[in-house]
Scaffold this motif. Structure first.
Motif, PDB file in Angstrom:
ATOM      1  N   ASN A 130       6.673   0.246  -1.404  1.00 52.07           N
ATOM      2  CA  ASN A 130       5.996   1.532  -1.647  1.00 52.07           C
ATOM      3  C   ASN A 130       4.841   1.769  -0.669  1.00 52.07           C
ATOM      4  O   ASN A 130       3.773   2.254  -1.039  1.00 52.07           O
ATOM      5  N   ILE A 131       5.074   1.379   0.596  1.00 49.10           N
ATOM      6  CA  ILE A 131       4.079   1.555   1.653  1.00 49.10           C
ATOM      7  C   ILE A 131       4.511   2.702   2.553  1.00 49.10           C
ATOM      8  O   ILE A 131       5.614   2.689   3.109  1.00 49.10           O
ATOM      9  N   SER A 145      -6.446  -3.129   6.000  1.00 47.04           N
ATOM     10  CA  SER A 145      -5.615  -3.263   4.801  1.00 47.04           C
ATOM     11  C   SER A 145      -4.162  -2.909   5.096  1.00 47.04           C
ATOM     12  O   SER A 145      -3.236  -3.556   4.583  1.00 47.04           O
ATOM     13  N   ARG A 146      -3.939  -1.904   5.938  1.00 50.79           N
ATOM     14  CA  ARG A 146      -2.574  -1.501   6.285  1.00 50.79           C
ATOM     15  C   ARG A 146      -1.926  -2.522   7.217  1.00 50.79           C
ATOM     16  O   ARG A 146      -0.721  -2.784   7.123  1.00 50.79           O
ATOM     17  N   MET A 149      -0.642  -5.206   5.056  1.00 44.28           N
ATOM     18  CA  MET A 149       0.614  -4.822   4.425  1.00 44.28           C
ATOM     19  C   MET A 149       1.779  -4.986   5.384  1.00 44.28           C
ATOM     20  O   MET A 149       2.887  -5.368   4.978  1.00 44.28           O
ATOM     21  N   THR A 169      -8.537 -10.473   0.356  1.00 42.08           N
ATOM     22  CA  THR A 169      -9.369  -9.285   0.090  1.00 42.08           C
ATOM     23  C   THR A 169     -10.720  -9.329   0.795  1.00 42.08           C
ATOM     24  O   THR A 169     -11.556  -8.456   0.577  1.00 42.08           O
ATOM     25  N   LYS A 175     -10.684   0.215  -3.177  1.00 45.02           N
ATOM     26  CA  LYS A 175      -9.427   0.972  -3.232  1.00 45.02           C
ATOM     27  C   LYS A 175      -8.307   0.201  -2.540  1.00 45.02           C
ATOM     28  O   LYS A 175      -7.156   0.164  -3.032  1.00 45.02           O
ATOM     29  N   GLU A 176      -8.616  -0.416  -1.410  1.00 49.54           N
ATOM     30  CA  GLU A 176      -7.605  -1.183  -0.679  1.00 49.54           C
ATOM     31  C   GLU A 176      -7.174  -2.414  -1.463  1.00 49.54           C
ATOM     32  O   GLU A 176      -6.004  -2.810  -1.430  1.00 49.54           O
ATOM     33  N   ASP A 178      -7.049  -2.585  -4.716  1.00 45.59           N
ATOM     34  CA  ASP A 178      -6.137  -2.072  -5.743  1.00 45.59           C
ATOM     35  C   ASP A 178      -4.725  -1.892  -5.178  1.00 45.59           C
ATOM     36  O   ASP A 178      -3.727  -2.215  -5.849  1.00 45.59           O
ATOM     37  N   GLU A 179      -4.631  -1.397  -3.950  1.00 47.25           N
ATOM     38  CA  GLU A 179      -3.330  -1.217  -3.306  1.00 47.25           C
ATOM     39  C   GLU A 179      -2.652  -2.567  -3.086  1.00 47.25           C
ATOM     40  O   GLU A 179      -1.443  -2.713  -3.297  1.00 47.25           O
ATOM     41  N   LYS A 182      -1.236  -3.943  -6.337  1.00 46.25           N
ATOM     42  CA  LYS A 182       0.021  -3.288  -6.717  1.00 46.25           C
ATOM     43  C   LYS A 182       1.196  -3.953  -5.989  1.00 46.25           C
ATOM     44  O   LYS A 182       2.267  -4.169  -6.571  1.00 46.25           O
ATOM     45  N   ILE A 183       0.987  -4.263  -4.725  1.00 51.70           N
ATOM     46  CA  ILE A 183       2.041  -4.929  -3.950  1.00 51.70           C
ATOM     47  C   ILE A 183       2.308  -6.322  -4.509  1.00 51.70           C
ATOM     48  O   ILE A 183       3.462  -6.744  -4.644  1.00 51.70           O
TER      49      ILE A 183
END
Length: 209
Positions: A130-131, A145-146, A149, A169, A175-176, A178-179, A182-183
């Motif tokens: 979901n990226i 953060s990206r 991912m 982290t 916010k990052e 949290d993303e 989720k992953i």
């Protein structure tokens, strides 16, 4: 959680004048997030370097998916399904997302790089997580953060089933984070075992087993 996928028994590792690991036992199950905690010098990185093939073990036994390994190299560890996401990301920032994911194992068609297929395969992996990142984007243009991912996507593209995350982290915003969590939850659902190294105790309750 599923079956034990990593079993390390009686692991000992010595360096000149220092016993870094002394009779360590460590197990990881499929779909489990295991926190690995300890102050600097406790041996966390040494244990993970043995699992990822950087260091050899002096004594003990190591099984990955039921197969015994007396020693590993980084290449054989990858083949066994082990990947590590380092605190200092190991990306080629001047290359695209797809080029980074397939670096060193590029897809070729008729003697030329098959960029279209690499973009398609990258899109599939990113979609699984979901990226929303264009595989043609230059990695250096992405936030940290990206980029992280993309590293995770690269590991999955190599069929990693054991994922080591070293202080993931440390450079992320709330916010990052949290993303990322989720992953991690998605990876758990897919049966991937995760070893999570962190000094941030307050975040562990949200993700680790």
């Amino acid at each position: 959680m599923g079956d034990v996928i990593v079993s390390m028994e009686h692991i000992t590792k010595e360096f000149p004048g220092v016993k870094a690991l002394d009779d360590v036992k460590f197990n990881l199950r499929a779909g489990e997030v295991m926190a690995l905690l300890g102050e600097n010098g406790a041996g966390k990185s040494t244990l993970m370097k043995i699992l990822s093939g950087v260091y050899s073990l002096d004594q003990g036994s190591l099984k990955i998916f039921g197969k015994d390994y007396s020693s590993l190299t980084p290449s054989s560890a990858r083949e066994a399904g082990v990947a590590i996401i380092h605190q200092e990301l190991n990306m080629c920032t001047h290359l695209s997302v797809a080029e980074n994911i397939f670096l060193g194992r590029e897809l070729v068609k008729n003697g030329r790089l098959d960029n279209e297929r690499m973009h398609e395969e990258t899109t599939k992996i990113l979609h699984r997580l979901n990226i929303d990142i264009d595989p043609r984007t230059q990695v250096g243009d992405l936030a940290v953060s990206r980029q992280q991912m993309v590293e995770i996507a690269k590991a999955l593209s190599q069929n990693a089933r054991v994922l080591i995350m070293d202080e993931p982290t440390s450079a992320l915003t709330s916010k990052e984070i949290d993303e990322l969590f989720k992953i991690i939850h998605q990876l758990k659902e897919d049966g991937i075992g995760i070893i999570y190294i962190s000094h941030r105790l307050e975040e562990l309750q949200h993700i680790v087993d």
